[in-house]
Design a protein around this motif. Structure first.
Motif, PDB file in Angstrom:
ATOM      1  N   MET A   1       0.841  -1.176   0.000  1.00 37.36           N
ATOM      2  CA  MET A   1       0.000   0.000   0.000  1.00 37.36           C
ATOM      3  C   MET A   1       0.883   1.235   0.000  1.00 37.36           C
ATOM      4  O   MET A   1       1.759   1.372   0.842  1.00 37.36           O
ATOM      5  N   ASN A   2       0.601   2.084  -0.908  1.00 35.28           N
ATOM      6  CA  ASN A   2       1.329   3.341  -1.012  1.00 35.28           C
ATOM      7  C   ASN A   2       0.343   4.478  -1.215  1.00 35.28           C
ATOM      8  O   ASN A   2      -0.718   4.286  -1.824  1.00 35.28           O
ATOM      9  N   PRO A   3       0.691   5.674  -0.708  1.00 33.72           N
ATOM     10  CA  PRO A   3      -0.203   6.823  -0.912  1.00 33.72           C
ATOM     11  C   PRO A   3      -0.561   6.977  -2.388  1.00 33.72           C
ATOM     12  O   PRO A   3       0.278   6.823  -3.265  1.00 33.72           O
ATOM     13  N   THR A   7      -5.758   1.054  -2.668  1.00 31.48           N
ATOM     14  CA  THR A   7      -5.842   0.330  -1.392  1.00 31.48           C
ATOM     15  C   THR A   7      -5.355   1.157  -0.203  1.00 31.48           C
ATOM     16  O   THR A   7      -5.402   0.688   0.927  1.00 31.48           O
ATOM     17  N   TRP A   8      -4.887   2.382  -0.461  1.00 32.28           N
ATOM     18  CA  TRP A   8      -4.333   3.216   0.604  1.00 32.28           C
ATOM     19  C   TRP A   8      -5.412   3.692   1.556  1.00 32.28           C
ATOM     20  O   TRP A   8      -6.498   4.056   1.155  1.00 32.28           O
ATOM     21  N   GLU A  13      -0.066   4.416   7.942  1.00 29.24           N
ATOM     22  CA  GLU A  13       1.377   4.509   8.143  1.00 29.24           C
ATOM     23  C   GLU A  13       1.727   4.720   9.618  1.00 29.24           C
ATOM     24  O   GLU A  13       2.847   4.450  10.038  1.00 29.24           O
ATOM     25  N   LYS A  14       0.764   5.133  10.410  1.00 27.61           N
ATOM     26  CA  LYS A  14       0.997   5.357  11.840  1.00 27.61           C
ATOM     27  C   LYS A  14       0.954   4.050  12.642  1.00 27.61           C
ATOM     28  O   LYS A  14       1.326   4.033  13.803  1.00 27.61           O
ATOM     29  N   THR A  15       0.485   2.976  12.021  1.00 28.22           N
ATOM     30  CA  THR A  15       0.340   1.707  12.733  1.00 28.22           C
ATOM     31  C   THR A  15       1.530   0.787  12.545  1.00 28.22           C
ATOM     32  O   THR A  15       1.600  -0.261  13.171  1.00 28.22           O
ATOM     33  N   GLU A  21       4.408  -5.313  11.126  1.00 20.99           N
ATOM     34  CA  GLU A  21       4.231  -4.335  12.208  1.00 20.99           C
ATOM     35  C   GLU A  21       2.777  -3.906  12.313  1.00 20.99           C
ATOM     36  O   GLU A  21       2.246  -3.754  13.417  1.00 20.99           O
ATOM     37  N   ARG A  22       2.118  -3.714  11.172  1.00 19.00           N
ATOM     38  CA  ARG A  22       0.702  -3.309  11.195  1.00 19.00           C
ATOM     39  C   ARG A  22      -0.175  -4.431  11.741  1.00 19.00           C
ATOM     40  O   ARG A  22      -1.133  -4.183  12.491  1.00 19.00           O
TER      41      ARG A  22
END
Length: 68
Positions: A1-3, A7-8, A13-15, A21-22
């Motif tokens: 997923m990219n800006p 699917t963004w 990105e904060k998670t 990690e997400r």
């Protein structure tokens, strides 16, 4: 997923920086809400679904009551 991709989701990105990690953030969120979840990280599986089958079978096996 990219800006900019379809699917963004803003804020994702904060998670976490990576998918793992997400997923760990989601796991922690579920647990913080009292959900009893199972999270198995299968090393080397990447996008090969067949490599997670042993973990899935162990999980499903734990749900089966064999105490007839």
């Amino acid at each position: 997923m990219n800006p900019g991709e379809s699917t963004w989701m803003d804020g994702v990105e904060k998670t976490g920086n990576t998918r793992i990690e997400r997923l760990r953030t989601l796991e922690a969120n579920f647990r913080s809400h009292g959900l009893d979840i199972t999270f198995d990280l299968v090393d080397g599986a990447a996008h090969s679904g067949s490599l997670i089958m042993p973990a899935v079978e162990r999980w499903l096996g734990g749900l089966i009551d064999t105490s007839d």
